[in-house]
Structures are given as structure tokens and as C-alpha cells.
Write a protein that holds these residues in place. Structure first.
Motif, PDB file in Angstrom:
ATOM      1  N   THR A   4       8.422  -6.782  -1.004  1.00  0.00           N
ATOM      2  CA  THR A   4       7.822  -7.630   0.034  1.00  0.00           C
ATOM      3  C   THR A   4       7.887  -7.020   1.427  1.00  0.00           C
ATOM      4  OG1 THR A   4       9.965  -8.720   0.308  1.00  0.00           O
ATOM      5  CG2 THR A   4       8.409  -9.748  -1.214  1.00  0.00           C
ATOM      6  N   ILE A   5       8.634  -5.942   1.557  1.00  0.00           N
ATOM      7  CA  ILE A   5       8.955  -5.400   2.888  1.00  0.00           C
ATOM      8  C   ILE A   5       7.709  -5.064   3.727  1.00  0.00           C
ATOM      9  CG2 ILE A   5       9.148  -3.004   2.086  1.00  0.00           C
ATOM     10  CD1 ILE A   5      11.572  -2.723   3.978  1.00  0.00           C
ATOM     11  N   HIS A   6       6.664  -4.547   3.075  1.00  0.00           N
ATOM     12  CA  HIS A   6       5.488  -4.107   3.841  1.00  0.00           C
ATOM     13  C   HIS A   6       4.765  -5.281   4.484  1.00  0.00           C
ATOM     14  CE1 HIS A   6       6.314  -0.255   2.184  1.00  0.00           C
ATOM     15  NE2 HIS A   6       5.986  -0.595   0.952  1.00  0.00           N
ATOM     16  N   LYS A   7       4.652  -6.360   3.711  1.00  0.00           N
ATOM     17  CA  LYS A   7       3.986  -7.547   4.235  1.00  0.00           C
ATOM     18  C   LYS A   7       4.815  -8.169   5.364  1.00  0.00           C
ATOM     19  CE  LYS A   7       1.362 -11.379   2.351  1.00  0.00           C
ATOM     20  NZ  LYS A   7       1.083 -12.169   1.148  1.00  0.00           N
ATOM     21  N   THR A   8       6.107  -8.247   5.130  1.00  0.00           N
ATOM     22  CA  THR A   8       6.994  -8.821   6.142  1.00  0.00           C
ATOM     23  C   THR A   8       6.915  -8.050   7.454  1.00  0.00           C
ATOM     24  OG1 THR A   8       8.521  -9.331   4.339  1.00  0.00           O
ATOM     25  CG2 THR A   8       9.378  -9.504   6.579  1.00  0.00           C
ATOM     26  N   GLN A   9       7.008  -6.732   7.344  1.00  0.00           N
ATOM     27  CA  GLN A   9       7.010  -5.916   8.562  1.00  0.00           C
ATOM     28  C   GLN A   9       5.640  -5.912   9.229  1.00  0.00           C
ATOM     29  OE1 GLN A   9       9.827  -4.875   9.893  1.00  0.00           O
ATOM     30  NE2 GLN A   9      10.893  -5.728   8.118  1.00  0.00           N
ATOM     31  N   ALA A  10       4.575  -5.957   8.413  1.00  0.00           N
ATOM     32  CA  ALA A  10       3.227  -6.043   8.980  1.00  0.00           C
ATOM     33  C   ALA A  10       3.102  -7.310   9.812  1.00  0.00           C
ATOM     34  CB  ALA A  10       2.179  -6.023   7.875  1.00  0.00           C
ATOM     35  N   ALA A  11       3.594  -8.409   9.261  1.00  0.00           N
ATOM     36  CA  ALA A  11       3.528  -9.680   9.985  1.00  0.00           C
ATOM     37  C   ALA A  11       4.279  -9.574  11.311  1.00  0.00           C
ATOM     38  CB  ALA A  11       4.123 -10.793   9.125  1.00  0.00           C
ATOM     39  N   GLU A  37       3.110 -14.480   7.539  1.00  0.00           N
ATOM     40  CA  GLU A  37       2.843 -13.634   6.368  1.00  0.00           C
ATOM     41  C   GLU A  37       1.560 -14.025   5.648  1.00  0.00           C
ATOM     42  OE1 GLU A  37       5.885 -12.461   3.697  1.00  0.00           O
ATOM     43  OE2 GLU A  37       7.400 -12.268   5.271  1.00  0.00           O
ATOM     44  N   LYS A  38       1.253 -15.302   5.657  1.00  0.00           N
ATOM     45  CA  LYS A  38       0.043 -15.733   4.941  1.00  0.00           C
ATOM     46  C   LYS A  38      -1.234 -15.295   5.657  1.00  0.00           C
ATOM     47  CE  LYS A  38      -0.062 -20.287   7.021  1.00  0.00           C
ATOM     48  NZ  LYS A  38       0.607 -21.555   7.056  1.00  0.00           N
ATOM     49  N   ILE A  58      -4.110  -5.162   6.570  1.00  0.00           N
ATOM     50  CA  ILE A  58      -3.019  -5.263   7.544  1.00  0.00           C
ATOM     51  C   ILE A  58      -1.697  -4.835   6.892  1.00  0.00           C
ATOM     52  CG2 ILE A  58      -1.714  -6.855   9.006  1.00  0.00           C
ATOM     53  CD1 ILE A  58      -4.309  -8.415   9.442  1.00  0.00           C
ATOM     54  N   ARG A  59      -1.508  -5.251   5.635  1.00  0.00           N
ATOM     55  CA  ARG A  59      -0.318  -4.822   4.900  1.00  0.00           C
ATOM     56  C   ARG A  59      -0.275  -3.298   4.793  1.00  0.00           C
ATOM     57  NH1 ARG A  59       0.999  -2.991  -0.099  1.00  0.00           N
ATOM     58  NH2 ARG A  59       3.017  -3.590  -0.978  1.00  0.00           N
ATOM     59  N   TYR A  60      -1.449  -2.698   4.567  1.00  0.00           N
ATOM     60  CA  TYR A  60      -1.529  -1.241   4.457  1.00  0.00           C
ATOM     61  C   TYR A  60      -0.925  -0.583   5.697  1.00  0.00           C
ATOM     62  CZ  TYR A  60      -3.583   3.426   4.369  1.00  0.00           C
ATOM     63  OH  TYR A  60      -3.759   4.784   4.396  1.00  0.00           O
ATOM     64  N   TYR A  61      -1.238  -1.137   6.865  1.00  0.00           N
ATOM     65  CA  TYR A  61      -0.712  -0.539   8.094  1.00  0.00           C
ATOM     66  C   TYR A  61       0.746  -0.889   8.314  1.00  0.00           C
ATOM     67  CZ  TYR A  61      -5.312   1.195   9.050  1.00  0.00           C
ATOM     68  OH  TYR A  61      -6.494   1.882   8.955  1.00  0.00           O
ATOM     69  N   GLY A  62       1.184  -2.035   7.789  1.00  0.00           N
ATOM     70  CA  GLY A  62       2.606  -2.332   7.832  1.00  0.00           C
ATOM     71  C   GLY A  62       3.374  -1.291   7.040  1.00  0.00           C
ATOM     72  N   VAL A  92       6.620   0.933   8.067  1.00  0.00           N
ATOM     73  CA  VAL A  92       7.800   1.044   7.195  1.00  0.00           C
ATOM     74  C   VAL A  92       8.099   2.501   6.830  1.00  0.00           C
ATOM     75  CG1 VAL A  92       8.811   0.425   4.965  1.00  0.00           C
ATOM     76  CG2 VAL A  92       7.554  -1.288   6.276  1.00  0.00           C
ATOM     77  N   PHE A  93       7.107   3.200   6.281  1.00  0.00           N
ATOM     78  CA  PHE A  93       7.357   4.597   5.905  1.00  0.00           C
ATOM     79  C   PHE A  93       7.666   5.480   7.113  1.00  0.00           C
ATOM     80  CE2 PHE A  93       5.417   3.658   1.658  1.00  0.00           C
ATOM     81  CZ  PHE A  93       6.544   3.998   0.929  1.00  0.00           C
ATOM     82  N   PRO A  94       6.872   5.382   8.196  1.00  0.00           N
ATOM     83  CA  PRO A  94       7.254   6.162   9.383  1.00  0.00           C
ATOM     84  C   PRO A  94       8.684   5.878   9.836  1.00  0.00           C
ATOM     85  CG  PRO A  94       5.022   5.373   9.638  1.00  0.00           C
ATOM     86  CD  PRO A  94       5.551   4.753   8.363  1.00  0.00           C
ATOM     87  N   GLN A  95       9.100   4.616   9.831  1.00  0.00           N
ATOM     88  CA  GLN A  95      10.473   4.300  10.227  1.00  0.00           C
ATOM     89  C   GLN A  95      11.485   4.971   9.301  1.00  0.00           C
ATOM     90  OE1 GLN A  95      11.954   2.865  12.742  1.00  0.00           O
ATOM     91  NE2 GLN A  95      10.132   2.160  13.812  1.00  0.00           N
ATOM     92  N   LEU A  96      11.281   4.833   8.013  1.00  0.00           N
ATOM     93  CA  LEU A  96      12.244   5.387   7.063  1.00  0.00           C
ATOM     94  C   LEU A  96      12.303   6.905   7.124  1.00  0.00           C
ATOM     95  CD1 LEU A  96      11.650   3.154   3.925  1.00  0.00           C
ATOM     96  CD2 LEU A  96      13.727   3.268   5.299  1.00  0.00           C
ATOM     97  N   TYR A  97      11.194   7.531   7.472  1.00  0.00           N
ATOM     98  CA  TYR A  97      11.142   8.989   7.438  1.00  0.00           C
ATOM     99  C   TYR A  97      11.154   9.621   8.812  1.00  0.00           C
ATOM    100  CZ  TYR A  97      10.368   8.151   2.509  1.00  0.00           C
ATOM    101  OH  TYR A  97      10.516   7.735   1.207  1.00  0.00           O
ATOM    102  N   GLY A  98      11.651   8.884   9.802  1.00  0.00           N
ATOM    103  CA  GLY A  98      12.030   9.538  11.052  1.00  0.00           C
ATOM    104  C   GLY A  98      11.146   9.341  12.250  1.00  0.00           C
ATOM    105  N   SER A  99      10.097   8.526  12.156  1.00  0.00           N
ATOM    106  CA  SER A  99       9.303   8.296  13.368  1.00  0.00           C
ATOM    107  C   SER A  99       9.946   7.193  14.200  1.00  0.00           C
ATOM    108  CB  SER A  99       7.875   7.921  12.990  1.00  0.00           C
ATOM    109  OG  SER A  99       7.060   7.887  14.158  1.00  0.00           O
TER     110      SER A  99
END
Length: 437
Positions: free
Chosen positions: A214-221, A228-229, A235-239, A244-251
Motif C-alpha cells: 500500500t505504500i505507493h498509494k499512501t505516499q502519493a496521497a 487515498e481514494k 498518481i500512484r505511479y508517481y508516488g 518512494v523509490f527515489p527516497q529508498l535509493y538515495g534521492s
DNA sequence: TACTTCGGCGCC
DNA sequence: AAAGGGCGCCGAAGTA
């Protein structure tokens, strides 16, 4: 590399050889039709472009050397002749004219140029190579296990791992070309959120493990100050890929905020709000304010997943001590690795190895019972299958067993949930639909 | 002609 | 203080 890692590569290579031999069925006549059609669209667009003043300037400057595909020429015309200020620069410090930056320029040639690039990509990169590599109605891409730093797979001639999907226009044109065999369905079984699940195996962060789907939707919101609804697939795609991925991998928040703000233009929420106007209404649309906002989201993110943060620090200091990292599947990476690479390498390879292990077992099972269904591709977390109609239940059931249950018996370090989704079609790869297992 | 680098763009 | 990571393929341009 330890013995288990070696065995995985060895058996994986054998399974990939079968997969390549099987091949994917291609509708060649469809490809020919599409290519012709796109060529006509290209001609029309070039005529449209030529009616603009900007193109007169371009042609006048370059005369016989005029080349519509030359970005160097485009830059001269836009930024020297027409005295436009470059919206951004490339890594090497040159003005950038990629799609996103071109879109920031107010000129009648921008839209047709971008469309033209897309059409040429479809023809020159995809359709052309699909047709050239198809033999007797089947395409046999090379799937490699020996090329990638992180011990993922790669694919070439053609690269079947980057067929368009996100842009529905491109996705439809290309994926319609791939069709099932007689009395079969074509599609894939993919691990849901496997890279984050693997991140959980590394850090054992309980909240990350709980939230990994659920993390991507949550963070996108949170990024776009939505409920979330209200979060669409886009929009989830950009979350996911913008936060999420940029954060985890150092951005961090500065480049992240810039990207996220740019993509809000023209996007809509589930309840049809314009995303940018929504940010305006919330009073966070100004670039600096939005960056502050993303910084807050970032702070909260790392407060939530603090166990993972701690693990990242330990992972790095361990590398500094030893000079290499060892993945949970036993593969070692040596040499000079940046922090961001270290964060990423821990998860990327092993996520794929779950798929590879499953492909090996699945292939053995299909051959043992002389099934008509065949493995036909692998795309990092997606196992491609051509399933005979009479074997649907058996194959899907077995795949689920292997991918979600048996693998956890073989690899005890998988302490997180594993979930899969199946999408198949009896028409073509584009028209795939979710299948319940 | 053959090769390299760059920018661009598709995917996970 | 702060470089998201990993691929393959295209065309243009420069070099040998």
C-alpha cells in the motif's frame, strides 16, 4: 559467489535457453499494417510542422543540412535564433530538449515534435525490430543472466523487457502484436511489490513489511495532499517512481519536489480535480512551498521507516569494512559502489532472483509433465507464459504454489509476504485482464 | 567505414 | 549533507 548462487545461475541459464527456444508468437501482418499507418501519420505531422514560422527559421539556417532529427539543430534554433531561455540542462551542461523540458517552451513546434518522436520510436525501435527478429511467426529475444551489475537479467535483439505499456497509445500499438498460440492464452504472473518486500527482508523493518503493497498509494496521497481514494493509477505511479523509490535509493526532496510538481500539469484525480489546481487550492503549488511540503512528507516517511534507515547505515558501514556486499541470495558485488548503488543493489538482484528461482521450478514442472504450456519471457518480476486452454487451472495453481509457497521453504530468509497477480488474454498481450488464482 | 559518446526514451 | 538504481536501442555527431 557462493555455491547456491552459482547453481541458480546455472539452472537459470538452462531455463532461459528453453524460454528462448519457445519464443513468443507475433502477428506480423498486424505489424506491417501499423508501420504503414504510422508512416502516414509521420508525413502528416511533418507537413503540419512545415507550416510554422519556426520551421522556416530552422530550414533557412541549415539549408541542405537541415535535419528534423537533430537535437543540436533544434537547440540552435530555439535557444540562439528564437532567443528562448533553456528550461534545463543535461548532465554535461548542454541545454536539454527532452520531452519534459520541451513542454515548458511556448512554441507551436513543441507538440508536433514530441508526437513525431513518439511515432518514430514506435516504428524505428519497436515495430521494425519486432518484424526483423520474427522467424516463422515467432520472436526469440535473448534473455541474459551474465550482463548486469546487480545480477538481474537483461534482454536484447530485441529488448522484450521494455515494450511500451504506460502510455496507452503506444502500449496498444505494440502489445497488440504479441498473441497466444492456438487454443492458448498469453500473459504473465508478476510479483506484487517484490522489490519492497525484499527491502523488508534486508532491514526487517516491521512497518515497511506491513505496508509494502500500500505504500505507493499512501505516499502519493501525501505528496499531493489527497485522500487515498482520490489517487488514480497514474498518481500512484508517481508516488512509486517519483517518491518512494527515489527516497529508498538515495534521492531527496529538492529534485523529487521539482519532478512531482512538473507532472501535476494536466493530471486529474479520481474525482476529476485538476491536480495542479488542487495544489493551488491547498496553497502548496508554489515551487518553494511545494518543496517544503515534500520535505515534510520525506521527514515523516523516514520517521515511519526508521528501522530501514538504520539498516541502510549498517549496510554501508559493512561495505566500507569488507569492500564488498553480499546479497541474501549469495551473490557478491565488489568494486567502487556509491551509497545509492549500495542501497539499490541489496534489493534489486534478489527481487529478480525470486522470479528466476520460480522460473526454474516452473520450467522443470512443465517439462516433467509434458505440458503444452510454455514459458516465454521474464521481465524482472514478471514470468511470461503461453498457457494452453486445457491446462489453465493446473498451470496457474502450480505457479502460485511455486512463487508464493515453495520458494519460502527453499529460502528461509524470505520473512515477508509474497503476492502475485496474473494477467492473461486469449487475444493479445495488450488486452490482458486480471485472472483469479 | 568503424567505433565512441551523448541525449533521448522505452521498461522494471 | 543530500547524484534514486538497473537495463537496451535509436540517431546525431565526432574521431580514427
Amino acid at each position: 559467489m557462493n555455491k547456491n548462487a552459482y547453481k541458480l545461475l546455472h539452472e537459470g541459464t538452462l531455463a532461459f535457453a528453453d524460454m528462448e527456444y519457445n519464443g513468443i508468437k507475433v502477428d506480423v501482418r498486424y505489424c506491417r499494417r501499423q508501420k504503414k499507418n504510422i508512416n502516414q501519420q509521420i508525413e502528416l505531422l511533418e507537413l503540419e510542422l512545415d507550416r510554422t514560422e519556426e520551421m522556416k527559421v530552422w530550414r533557412k539556417r541549415y539549408k541542405d543540412d537541415f535535419n528534423l532529427d537533430s537535437t543540436d539543430q533544434l537547440k540552435k534554433v530555439l535557444f540562439t535564433d528564437l532567443k528562448i531561455t533553456p528550461p534545463a540542462y543535461t548532465d554535461k551542461g548542454n541545454p536539454s530538449v527532452n520531452k519534459d523540458n520541451l513542454n515548458l517552451i511556448d512554441s507551436p513546434i513543441v507538440e508536433p515534435l514530441i508526437k513525431l518522436r513518439q511515432l518514430k520510436k514506435l516504428n524505428n525501435t519497436y515495430l521494425k525490430n519486432i518484424m526483423e527478429e520474427t522467424v516463422n511467426g515467432y520472436i526469440h529475444p535473448s534473455f541474459n543472466l551474465h550482463t548486469v551489475q546487480t545480477f538481474r537479467s537483461s534482454c536484447d535483439r530485441p529488448n522484450f523487457q521494455n515494450m511500451p505499456i504506460r502510455d496507452p497509445f503506444m502500449g496498444k500499438i505494440i502489445r497488440t502484436a504479441f498473441i497466444p498460440r492456438e487454443n492458448s492464452i498469453i500473459g504473465g504472473l508478476d510479483y506484487a511489490g517484490i522489490e519492497l518486500s525484499m527491502a523488508g527482508c534486508n532491514s526487517k523493518d516491521p512497518l515497511l513489511i506491513k505496508d509494502y503493497i500500500t505504500i505507493h498509494k499512501t505516499q502519493a496521497a501525501r505528496c499531493f495532499a489527497l485522500k487515498e481514494k482520490q489517487v488514480t493509477k497514474d498518481i500512484r505511479y508517481y508516488g512509486k517512481n517519483g517518491f518512494v523509490f527515489p527516497q529508498l535509493y538515495g534521492s531527496w526532496n529538492v529534485p523529487i519536489a521539482e519532478n512531482l510538481l512538473r507532472i501535476t500539469k494536466g493530471m486529474q484525480t479520481v474525482d476529476n480535480l485538476d491536480l495542479y489546481e488542487h495544489l493551488e487550492a491547498k496553497g502548496i503549488s508554489h515551487p518553494e512551498i511545494f518543496q517544503d511540503h515534500i520535505e515534510n512528507v520525506e521527514t515523516r516517511f523516514w520517521e515511519t521507516y526508521s528501522v530501514h534507515k538504520k539498516w541502510q547505515e549498517g549496510w554501508i558501514s559493512n561495505y566500507y569494512k569488507k569492500g564488498y556486499i553480499e546479497m541474501l541470495t549469495g551473490f557478491r558485488c565488489k568494486g567502487i559502489l556509491s551509497k545509492n548503488q549500495l542501497f539499490n543493489y541489496a534489493n534489486q538482484g534478489i527481487a529478480f532472483h525470486c522470479l528466476l528461482w520460480s522460473i526454474i521450478q516452473m520450467n522443470k514442472w512443465l517439462k516433467k509433465y509434458k505440458m503444452k504450456s510454455k514459458l516465454i519471457w521474464n521481465i524482472h518480476d514478471d514470468m511470461g507464459l503461453d498457457i494452453h486452454n486445457t491446462e489453465k487451472e493446473d498451470v496457474l495453481q502450480k505457479a502460485k504454489e511455486i512463487m508464493c509457497i515453495e520458494i519460502k521453504k527453499a529460502w528461509k530468509w524470505i520473512i515477508t509476504p509474497l503476492e502475485i497477480e496474473a494477467e492473461f488474454s486469449n487475444k493479445n498481450w495488450y488486452e490482458k485482464e486480471k485472472v483469479k488464482i
